[in-house]
Scaffold this active site. Structure first.
Site, PDB file in Angstrom:
ATOM      1  N   GLY A 175     -30.373  34.364 -44.341  1.00 60.73           N
ATOM      2  CA  GLY A 175     -30.201  34.034 -45.753  1.00 60.73           C
ATOM      3  C   GLY A 175     -28.746  34.124 -46.204  1.00 60.73           C
TER       4      GLY A 175
ATOM      5  N   GLU B 200     -27.285  30.914 -45.349  1.00 54.91           N
ATOM      6  CA  GLU B 200     -27.896  29.910 -46.229  1.00 54.91           C
ATOM      7  C   GLU B 200     -27.298  29.970 -47.633  1.00 54.91           C
ATOM      8  OE1 GLU B 200     -31.798  31.375 -45.082  1.00 54.91           O
ATOM      9  OE2 GLU B 200     -32.343  29.358 -44.448  1.00 54.91           O
TER      10      GLU B 200
ATOM     11  N   ALA C 135     -31.726  37.888 -45.622  1.00 55.15           N
ATOM     12  CA  ALA C 135     -32.700  38.441 -46.547  1.00 55.15           C
ATOM     13  C   ALA C 135     -33.010  39.865 -46.086  1.00 55.15           C
ATOM     14  CB  ALA C 135     -33.955  37.588 -46.542  1.00 55.15           C
TER      15      ALA C 135
ATOM     16  N   GLU D  60     -33.209  34.132 -37.554  1.00 56.99           N
ATOM     17  CA  GLU D  60     -34.608  34.375 -37.953  1.00 56.99           C
ATOM     18  C   GLU D  60     -35.565  34.275 -36.778  1.00 56.99           C
ATOM     19  OE1 GLU D  60     -32.425  32.462 -39.571  1.00 56.99           O
ATOM     20  OE2 GLU D  60     -32.633  32.682 -41.735  1.00 56.99           O
TER      21      GLU D  60
HETATM   22  C1  HXC Z   1     -32.286  44.848 -44.122  1.00 55.63           C
HETATM   23  C2  HXC Z   1     -30.414  45.279 -42.872  1.00 55.63           C
HETATM   24  C3  HXC Z   1     -30.247  43.901 -42.591  1.00 55.63           C
HETATM   25  C4  HXC Z   1     -31.193  42.996 -43.145  1.00 55.63           C
HETATM   26  C5  HXC Z   1     -28.658  44.984 -41.593  1.00 55.63           C
HETATM   27  N1  HXC Z   1     -29.411  45.910 -42.245  1.00 55.63           N
HETATM   28  N2  HXC Z   1     -29.160  43.766 -41.801  1.00 55.63           N
HETATM   29  N3  HXC Z   1     -31.424  45.735 -43.631  1.00 55.63           N
HETATM   30  N4  HXC Z   1     -32.199  43.513 -43.912  1.00 55.63           N
HETATM   31  N5  HXC Z   1     -31.132  41.681 -42.980  1.00 55.63           N
HETATM   32  C6  HXC Z   1     -29.215  47.337 -42.272  1.00 55.63           C
HETATM   33  C7  HXC Z   1     -29.614  48.010 -40.950  1.00 55.63           C
HETATM   34  O1  HXC Z   1     -31.003  48.211 -40.898  1.00 55.63           O
HETATM   35  C8  HXC Z   1     -28.840  49.290 -41.028  1.00 55.63           C
HETATM   36  O2  HXC Z   1     -29.499  50.182 -41.902  1.00 55.63           O
HETATM   37  C9  HXC Z   1     -27.553  48.902 -41.736  1.00 55.63           C
HETATM   38  O3  HXC Z   1     -27.847  47.667 -42.416  1.00 55.63           O
HETATM   39  C10 HXC Z   1     -26.414  48.636 -40.765  1.00 55.63           C
HETATM   40  O4  HXC Z   1     -26.852  47.702 -39.805  1.00 55.63           O
HETATM   41  P1  HXC Z   1     -26.699  47.936 -38.221  1.00 55.63           P
HETATM   42  O5  HXC Z   1     -27.699  47.043 -37.575  1.00 55.63           O
HETATM   43  O6  HXC Z   1     -26.772  49.367 -37.911  1.00 55.63           O
HETATM   44  O7  HXC Z   1     -25.223  47.404 -37.981  1.00 55.63           O
HETATM   45  P2  HXC Z   1     -24.607  46.698 -36.673  1.00 55.63           P
HETATM   46  O8  HXC Z   1     -25.080  47.388 -35.438  1.00 55.63           O
HETATM   47  O9  HXC Z   1     -23.133  46.605 -36.941  1.00 55.63           O
HETATM   48  O10 HXC Z   1     -25.242  45.228 -36.660  1.00 55.63           O
HETATM   49  C11 HXC Z   1     -24.957  44.324 -37.700  1.00 55.63           C
HETATM   50  C12 HXC Z   1     -25.926  43.130 -37.628  1.00 55.63           C
HETATM   51  C13 HXC Z   1     -27.380  43.624 -37.583  1.00 55.63           C
HETATM   52  C14 HXC Z   1     -25.621  42.278 -36.380  1.00 55.63           C
HETATM   53  C15 HXC Z   1     -25.659  42.259 -38.867  1.00 55.63           C
HETATM   54  O11 HXC Z   1     -27.590  44.525 -38.686  1.00 55.63           O
HETATM   55  C16 HXC Z   1     -28.430  42.572 -37.692  1.00 55.63           C
HETATM   56  O12 HXC Z   1     -28.742  41.877 -36.735  1.00 55.63           O
HETATM   57  N6  HXC Z   1     -29.026  42.416 -38.892  1.00 55.63           N
HETATM   58  C17 HXC Z   1     -30.139  41.515 -39.095  1.00 55.63           C
HETATM   59  C18 HXC Z   1     -29.700  40.073 -39.099  1.00 55.63           C
HETATM   60  C19 HXC Z   1     -30.846  39.161 -39.314  1.00 55.63           C
HETATM   61  O13 HXC Z   1     -31.812  39.082 -38.524  1.00 55.63           O
HETATM   62  N7  HXC Z   1     -30.798  38.399 -40.413  1.00 55.63           N
HETATM   63  C20 HXC Z   1     -31.843  37.452 -40.752  1.00 55.63           C
HETATM   64  C21 HXC Z   1     -32.795  38.108 -41.679  1.00 55.63           C
HETATM   65  S1  HXC Z   1     -34.159  37.081 -42.014  1.00 55.63           S
HETATM   66  P3  HXC Z   1     -29.877  51.701 -41.435  1.00 55.63           P
HETATM   67  O14 HXC Z   1     -30.669  52.222 -42.574  1.00 55.63           O
HETATM   68  O15 HXC Z   1     -30.599  51.604 -40.138  1.00 55.63           O
HETATM   69  O16 HXC Z   1     -28.510  52.336 -41.286  1.00 55.63           O
HETATM   70  C22 HXC Z   1     -33.615  36.052 -43.190  1.00 55.63           C
HETATM   71  C23 HXC Z   1     -34.660  35.127 -43.653  1.00 55.63           C
HETATM   72  C24 HXC Z   1     -34.087  34.072 -44.482  1.00 55.63           C
HETATM   73  O17 HXC Z   1     -32.525  36.084 -43.638  1.00 55.63           O
HETATM   74  C25 HXC Z   1     -35.187  33.289 -45.069  1.00 55.63           C
HETATM   75  C26 HXC Z   1     -35.026  33.109 -46.502  1.00 55.63           C
HETATM   76  C27 HXC Z   1     -34.032  33.918 -47.158  1.00 55.63           C
END
Ligand code: HXC
Length: 258
Positions: free
Chosen positions: A109, A112, A65, A132
């Site tokens: 997400g 999911e 998400a 998460e």
């Molecule tokens: C918003 C995101 C994002 C996310 C990545 N980006 N994931 N933006 N929401 N979930 C954005 C980053 O901020 C960044 O933007 C750009 O995408 C590239 O990401 P990087 O982190 O620079 O890339 P990298 O170093 O290759 O790492 C990739 C990654 C990492 C491992 C996937 O981005 C990451 O850990 N993302 C979050 C994963 C996460 O926690 N997902 C769960 C979300 S909570 P900028 O602008 O800085 O370039 C969830 C809740 C579900 O899903 C509940 C109901 C749906």
């Protein structure tokens, strides 16, 4: 239909939806989820489409998400808007089969959504996770439930409690994905598999999907009874007559979706 966060096309009798927010690793913002629902509705209503493939990019299926969109929300914002239930669960309501073709990150997400599809084909670079917990929340789109049913308590608990990612080989061993395919061939293979399904009898495919899904909602006895009723009902269709006649006559069936 013009979309900003996904692309939509048909390949033969397969509908192909590609998540397309490369700047955010295909993070699932509200606008994307809305478009995804619209695209699925369109394919569901399109008689020329028999199955759907949902994919992302080679780098990311979806990294979850949209954290930037969620970060400042309060309890009442998410409760009153019924965050997640609205929109997301629509994927599970689609009666036509949906194949998830997952390359790169399928996190939170993203994982999911892949699990809401009917089966997952993984690119060999796929990484699945429920991180998460590392950002102060828990899976909210079925992760604690569907992942546990898919891979069992121990692995699901470890993944949800630590945020550890699983690579494609481990995901296949654990039964999360049906097969692993070289990432560069993933979408073509998924479209091929979906095309095979789409060439079969539409109503029989839908009954079959419904019956497998019942396994998640019923006791074994109830599930077997449900299956038996649906199995019996296939004998009322023209396509059962055609399918079996074609086998006996050593020819290809010509299903009429009736
Ligand atoms: C918003 C995101 C994002 C996310 C990545 N980006 N994931 N933006 N929401 N979930 C954005 C980053 O901020 C960044 O933007 C750009 O995408 C590239 O990401 P990087 O982190 O620079 O890339 P990298 O170093 O290759 O790492 C990739 C990654 C990492 C491992 C996937 O981005 C990451 O850990 N993302 C979050 C994963 C996460 O926690 N997902 C769960 C979300 S909570 P900028 O602008 O800085 O370039 C969830 C809740 C579900 O899903 C509940 C109901 C749906």
């Amino acid at each position: 239909m013009a979309f900003e966060n996904i692309t939509v096309e048909t390949r033969g009798n397969v509908g192909l939806i590609t998540l397309n927010r490369p700047q955010a690793m295909n993070a699932l913002c509200a606008a994307l989820i809305k478009e995804l629902g619209q695209a699925l509705d369109t394919f569901e209503a399109d008689d020329s489409v028999g199955a759907v493939v949902l994919t992302g990019s080679e780098k990311a299926f979806a990294a979850g998400a949209d954290i930037k969109e969620m970060a400042s929300r309060g309890y009442m914002d998410v409760y009153l808007s019924n965050f997640i239930t609205n929109g997301w669960e629509q994927i599970t309501k689609c009666r036509k089969p949906i194949v998830a073709a997952v390359a790169g990150f399928a996190l939170g997400g993203g994982c999911e959504v892949a699990m809401m599809c009917d089966f997952i084909l993984a690119g060999d670079n796929a990484k699945f996770g429920q991180p998460e917990i590392t950002i102060g929340t828990i899976p909210g789109a079925g992760g604690t439930q569907r992942l546990t049913r898919a891979i069992g308590k121990s692995k699901a608990m470890e993944m949800c409690l630590t945020g550890r990612m699983m690579d494609a080989a481990e995901a296949e061993r654990a039964g999360l994905v049906s097969r692993v395919i070289p990432a560069a061939e993933l979408v073509d293979e998924a479209v091929k598999v979906a095309g095979k399904i789409a060439a079969l009898s539409r109503p029989i495919v839908m009954l079959c999907k419904e019956s497998v899904n019942a396994a998640f909602e019923t006791t074994l006895t109830q599930g077997i009874t449900f299956e038996r009723r649906l199995f019996h009902s296939t004998f009322s269709t023209e396509d059962q007559k055609e399918g079996m006649a074609a086998f006996v006559e050593k020819r290809k069936p010509a299903f009429k979706n009736r």
